[in-house]
Design a protein around this motif. Structure first.
Motif, PDB file in Angstrom:
ATOM      1  N   CYS A  44       0.831  -1.102   0.073  1.00 13.46           N
ATOM      2  CA  CYS A  44       0.030   0.010  -0.163  1.00 13.46           C
ATOM      3  C   CYS A  44       0.994   1.314  -0.040  1.00 13.46           C
ATOM      4  O   CYS A  44       2.097   1.142  -0.008  1.00 13.46           O
ATOM      5  N   CYS A  49       3.747   0.790   6.901  1.00 11.23           N
ATOM      6  CA  CYS A  49       2.756  -0.491   6.982  1.00 11.23           C
ATOM      7  C   CYS A  49       3.860  -1.575   6.914  1.00 11.23           C
ATOM      8  O   CYS A  49       4.686  -1.708   6.395  1.00 11.23           O
ATOM      9  N   CYS A  51       3.209  -4.177   5.097  1.00 15.24           N
ATOM     10  CA  CYS A  51       3.570  -4.765   4.024  1.00 15.24           C
ATOM     11  C   CYS A  51       4.841  -4.452   3.502  1.00 15.24           C
ATOM     12  O   CYS A  51       5.249  -4.884   2.526  1.00 15.24           O
ATOM     13  N   HIS A  58      -1.249  -6.868   1.018  1.00 15.03           N
ATOM     14  CA  HIS A  58      -2.530  -6.820   1.029  1.00 15.03           C
ATOM     15  C   HIS A  58      -3.110  -7.543  -0.230  1.00 15.03           C
ATOM     16  O   HIS A  58      -2.760  -7.480  -1.181  1.00 15.03           O
TER      17      HIS A  58
HETATM   18 ZN   LIG Z   1       0.330  -1.747   3.459  1.00 17.66          ZN
END
Ligand SMILES: [Zn+2]
Length: 123
Positions: A44, A49, A51, A58
């Protein structure tokens, strides 16, 4: 179903019977769609984050990719489970029709090789 004899060893009558079976009741599924269903996991925009680190990305996000003129690609993000399910069925329907056309092509190829007419009178 029994194992099929290779086309080159099947009799012409058997080839014609297989062909008739393939043609019988052949209908284009109304949901048919020539495209690829792609599943993607993505990062993202938030740099802090999980990720972006070791954490999972995600997704999955489902895209329907369709090629058209001059190698261009049309990509559609599928937003609902219904869309994803429909896309899956549509892509599968296309594959089934293609497989059937390919079987027909193989039989016609073999009939042509034998010098047989491709559109035969009823036997
Ligand atoms: Zn993320």
């Amino acid at each position: 179903m029994s194992r099929m004899t290779p086309l080159t060893r099947a009799s012409t009558l058997v080839l014609r019977q297989r062909k008739a079976r393939l043609l019988r009741g052949f209908e284009l599924p109304p949901e048919i769609l020539h495209a690829s269903l792609i599943e993607r996991f993505m990062k993202c925009g938030k740099s802090n984050c999980r990720c972006h680190g070791a954490g999972p990305k995600h997704g999955p996000f489902f895209y329907l990719n369709r090629g058209f003129a001059q190698g261009q690609m049309q990509s559609l993000l599928l937003k609902s489970p219904e869309q994803i399910s429909q896309a899956r069925q549509s892509v599968a329907a296309y594959a089934r029709v293609l497989a059937r056309l390919d079987q027909l092509s193989q039989i016609n190829h073999e009939l042509l090789r034998r010098g047989e007419p491709l559109v035969a009178a009823v036997t």
